[in-house]
Design a protein around this motif. Structure first.
Motif, PDB file in Angstrom:
ATOM      1  N   GLN A  42       0.823  -1.212   0.000  1.00 43.39           N
ATOM      2  CA  GLN A  42       0.000   0.000   0.000  1.00 43.39           C
ATOM      3  C   GLN A  42       0.858   1.264   0.000  1.00 43.39           C
ATOM      4  O   GLN A  42       0.568   2.230  -0.724  1.00 43.39           O
ATOM      5  N   GLU A  43       1.929   1.271   0.791  1.00 45.47           N
ATOM      6  CA  GLU A  43       2.812   2.440   0.832  1.00 45.47           C
ATOM      7  C   GLU A  43       3.467   2.680  -0.534  1.00 45.47           C
ATOM      8  O   GLU A  43       3.599   3.830  -0.975  1.00 45.47           O
ATOM      9  N   ARG A  44       3.868   1.593  -1.215  1.00 47.78           N
ATOM     10  CA  ARG A  44       4.475   1.746  -2.535  1.00 47.78           C
ATOM     11  C   ARG A  44       3.479   2.341  -3.520  1.00 47.78           C
ATOM     12  O   ARG A  44       3.817   3.226  -4.311  1.00 47.78           O
ATOM     13  N   ILE A  45       2.254   1.851  -3.475  1.00 43.93           N
ATOM     14  CA  ILE A  45       1.216   2.368  -4.370  1.00 43.93           C
ATOM     15  C   ILE A  45       0.973   3.850  -4.100  1.00 43.93           C
ATOM     16  O   ILE A  45       0.896   4.668  -5.029  1.00 43.93           O
ATOM     17  N   GLU A  46       0.882   4.208  -2.821  1.00 36.64           N
ATOM     18  CA  GLU A  46       0.584   5.600  -2.486  1.00 36.64           C
ATOM     19  C   GLU A  46       1.751   6.525  -2.820  1.00 36.64           C
ATOM     20  O   GLU A  46       1.540   7.688  -3.190  1.00 36.64           O
ATOM     21  N   ASP A  47       2.973   6.025  -2.711  1.00 36.90           N
ATOM     22  CA  ASP A  47       4.131   6.828  -3.139  1.00 36.90           C
ATOM     23  C   ASP A  47       4.045   7.124  -4.628  1.00 36.90           C
ATOM     24  O   ASP A  47       4.322   8.251  -5.076  1.00 36.90           O
ATOM     25  N   TRP A  48       3.656   6.105  -5.403  1.00 40.19           N
ATOM     26  CA  TRP A  48       3.525   6.292  -6.854  1.00 40.19           C
ATOM     27  C   TRP A  48       2.391   7.272  -7.154  1.00 40.19           C
ATOM     28  O   TRP A  48       2.541   8.179  -7.992  1.00 40.19           O
ATOM     29  N   ILE A  49       1.264   7.133  -6.443  1.00 38.34           N
ATOM     30  CA  ILE A  49       0.134   8.036  -6.645  1.00 38.34           C
ATOM     31  C   ILE A  49       0.536   9.470  -6.314  1.00 38.34           C
ATOM     32  O   ILE A  49       0.184  10.412  -7.033  1.00 38.34           O
ATOM     33  N   MET A  50       1.293   9.638  -5.233  1.00 38.93           N
ATOM     34  CA  MET A  50       1.723  10.982  -4.853  1.00 38.93           C
ATOM     35  C   MET A  50       2.590  11.608  -5.941  1.00 38.93           C
ATOM     36  O   MET A  50       2.496  12.806  -6.226  1.00 38.93           O
ATOM     37  N   GLY A  51       3.418  10.774  -6.584  1.00 35.61           N
ATOM     38  CA  GLY A  51       4.217  11.261  -7.710  1.00 35.61           C
ATOM     39  C   GLY A  51       3.339  11.738  -8.845  1.00 35.61           C
ATOM     40  O   GLY A  51       3.636  12.763  -9.496  1.00 35.61           O
ATOM     41  N   GLU A  52       2.255  11.024  -9.101  1.00 31.49           N
ATOM     42  CA  GLU A  52       1.310  11.441 -10.144  1.00 31.49           C
ATOM     43  C   GLU A  52       0.632  12.759  -9.776  1.00 31.49           C
ATOM     44  O   GLU A  52       0.445  13.639 -10.618  1.00 31.49           O
ATOM     45  N   VAL A  53       0.257  12.886  -8.489  1.00 26.26           N
ATOM     46  CA  VAL A  53      -0.391  14.123  -8.031  1.00 26.26           C
ATOM     47  C   VAL A  53       0.542  15.315  -8.240  1.00 26.26           C
ATOM     48  O   VAL A  53       0.120  16.392  -8.679  1.00 26.26           O
ATOM     49  N   ARG A  54       1.824  15.125  -7.951  1.00 22.87           N
ATOM     50  CA  ARG A  54       2.794  16.220  -8.123  1.00 22.87           C
ATOM     51  C   ARG A  54       2.918  16.638  -9.589  1.00 22.87           C
ATOM     52  O   ARG A  54       3.296  17.769  -9.887  1.00 22.87           O
ATOM     53  N   GLN A  55       2.598  15.702 -10.479  1.00 20.49           N
ATOM     54  CA  GLN A  55       2.666  16.020 -11.913  1.00 20.49           C
ATOM     55  C   GLN A  55       1.348  16.584 -12.431  1.00 20.49           C
ATOM     56  O   GLN A  55       1.194  16.828 -13.629  1.00 20.49           O
ATOM     57  N   GLY A  56       0.381  16.776 -11.535  1.00 17.65           N
ATOM     58  CA  GLY A  56      -0.869  17.410 -11.929  1.00 17.65           C
ATOM     59  C   GLY A  56      -1.968  16.470 -12.365  1.00 17.65           C
ATOM     60  O   GLY A  56      -2.988  16.925 -12.905  1.00 17.65           O
ATOM     61  N   VAL A  57      -1.811  15.149 -12.134  1.00 19.52           N
ATOM     62  CA  VAL A  57      -2.851  14.195 -12.531  1.00 19.52           C
ATOM     63  C   VAL A  57      -4.071  14.356 -11.632  1.00 19.52           C
ATOM     64  O   VAL A  57      -3.947  14.475 -10.405  1.00 19.52           O
ATOM     65  N   ALA A  58      -5.273  14.360 -12.220  1.00 21.58           N
ATOM     66  CA  ALA A  58      -6.514  14.502 -11.457  1.00 21.58           C
ATOM     67  C   ALA A  58      -6.794  13.239 -10.647  1.00 21.58           C
ATOM     68  O   ALA A  58      -6.376  12.130 -11.016  1.00 21.58           O
ATOM     69  N   LEU A  59      -7.526  13.395  -9.553  1.00 22.54           N
ATOM     70  CA  LEU A  59      -7.766  12.276  -8.639  1.00 22.54           C
ATOM     71  C   LEU A  59      -8.722  11.201  -9.163  1.00 22.54           C
ATOM     72  O   LEU A  59      -8.493  10.016  -8.904  1.00 22.54           O
ATOM     73  N   PRO A  60      -9.830  11.563  -9.842  1.00 27.13           N
ATOM     74  CA  PRO A  60     -10.732  10.499 -10.303  1.00 27.13           C
ATOM     75  C   PRO A  60     -10.001   9.467 -11.158  1.00 27.13           C
ATOM     76  O   PRO A  60      -9.330   9.813 -12.136  1.00 27.13           O
ATOM     77  N   GLY A  61     -10.107   8.224 -10.786  1.00 25.73           N
ATOM     78  CA  GLY A  61      -9.435   7.142 -11.497  1.00 25.73           C
ATOM     79  C   GLY A  61      -8.012   6.900 -11.031  1.00 25.73           C
ATOM     80  O   GLY A  61      -7.427   5.864 -11.316  1.00 25.73           O
ATOM     81  N   LEU A  62      -7.457   7.880 -10.294  1.00 24.49           N
ATOM     82  CA  LEU A  62      -6.103   7.736  -9.765  1.00 24.49           C
ATOM     83  C   LEU A  62      -6.139   7.245  -8.325  1.00 24.49           C
ATOM     84  O   LEU A  62      -5.383   6.346  -7.950  1.00 24.49           O
ATOM     85  N   TYR A  63      -7.048   7.847  -7.547  1.00 27.93           N
ATOM     86  CA  TYR A  63      -7.099   7.527  -6.117  1.00 27.93           C
ATOM     87  C   TYR A  63      -8.542   7.478  -5.672  1.00 27.93           C
ATOM     88  O   TYR A  63      -9.159   8.522  -5.464  1.00 27.93           O
ATOM     89  N   PRO A  64      -9.140   6.281  -5.598  1.00 31.68           N
ATOM     90  CA  PRO A  64      -8.521   4.968  -5.839  1.00 31.68           C
ATOM     91  C   PRO A  64      -8.300   4.703  -7.330  1.00 31.68           C
ATOM     92  O   PRO A  64      -8.960   5.298  -8.181  1.00 31.68           O
ATOM     93  N   MET A  65      -7.377   3.779  -7.587  1.00 31.94           N
ATOM     94  CA  MET A  65      -7.032   3.453  -8.965  1.00 31.94           C
ATOM     95  C   MET A  65      -8.188   2.760  -9.681  1.00 31.94           C
ATOM     96  O   MET A  65      -8.827   1.866  -9.108  1.00 31.94           O
ATOM     97  N   ASN A  66      -8.422   3.162 -10.929  1.00 31.78           N
ATOM     98  CA  ASN A  66      -9.294   2.350 -11.775  1.00 31.78           C
ATOM     99  C   ASN A  66      -8.433   1.307 -12.505  1.00 31.78           C
ATOM    100  O   ASN A  66      -7.210   1.250 -12.310  1.00 31.78           O
TER     101      ASN A  66
END
Length: 240
Positions: free
Chosen positions: A202-226
């Motif tokens: 879970q921590e690895r997944i959330e670290d990757w998601i946080m990297g996406e957030v820093r790049q400006g990716v929108a949350l729907p479909g990202l967190y939680p992942m589709n």
């Protein structure tokens, strides 16, 4: 002791747990069906304290009874002093004070002795006294606050290493306790390995998601992942 396989396993487990936040642990435990694992009202005496992990060594108070809760009781074979001398190095002392903050269960002398014995931390749903001195001992403490009166003014100490309640959570001896700025979280001993494995993932997944957030990716479909995002995560990380 160095050749004890249980001790060696615990050293490895605790190292992995110290990399996992209490927030992640509560989420993983929720997925395991455990909702009541957060010890309510427990906060670090020093907010900057590092994360602490250890097996629970339990102590229990009940309401004060005048014939038992006396200064003379401190010299009894059933006392907080005797319990401290039974604490193994590396344990987390978990104290059931019934949420009572009218008296301090421990002060600087008792906390200093725990620190000397190698106790990793103290967590209680009660209060501490001699707070300045407790800080100076270096013992990491999570509690509900401070109170000047001694324990016997409001509480009677009755036992140790039995099941207790702390902050509304059932704690059994040798359960795992994780402490950080988020509070105190219990991990049942029988679920430890499964929780660690899922929490690391879970921590690895959330670290990757946080990297996406820093790049400006929108949350729907990202967190939680589709499904598409999860497939991209697996491609980019190799599932690690």
């Amino acid at each position: 002791m160095a050749d004890d396989p249980t001790l060696a396993d615990d050293i490895e487990r605790f190292a992995r747990l110290r990399a996992i936040s209490t927030a992640t642990l509560t989420t993983v435990l929720l997925k395991q069906g455990l909702r009541n694992v957060f010890m309510r009202g427990t906060r670090p005496l020093d907010p900057g304290s590092p994360r602490v992990v250890g097996r629970a060594f339990t102590l229990r108070f009940v309401p004060a009874r005048e014939d038992l809760a006396t200064p003379a009781s401190w010299a009894s074979p059933v006392s907080t002093r005797a319990a401290i001398e039974a604490m193994p190095s590396g344990c987390v002392a978990v104290v059931d004070a019934m949420g009572n903050t009218d008296a301090g269960i421990f002060g600087d002398i008792l906390c200093g002795r725990m620190r000397q014995r190698g106790v990793a931390a103290l967590v209680t749903d009660g209060a501490l006294r001699d707070v300045k001195g407790v800080r100076e001992t270096g013992l990491p403490v999570w509690s509900r606050g401070a109170a000047a009166p001694p324990s016997v003014s409001a509480l009677t100490f009755v036992d140790w290493q039995k099941p207790i309640a702390c902050g509304g959570v059932a704690v059994f001896p040798d359960d795992l306790v994780s402490l950080d700025e988020g509070g105190a979280v219990l991990v049942p001993a029988a679920l430890l390995d499964a929780v660690i494995a899922e929490a690391v993932a879970q921590e690895r997944i959330e670290d990757w998601i946080m990297g996406e957030v820093r790049q400006g990716v929108a949350l729907p479909g990202l967190y939680p992942m589709n499904e598409d995002t999860r497939a991209r995560y697996l491609r980019e990380t190799g599932g690690a």
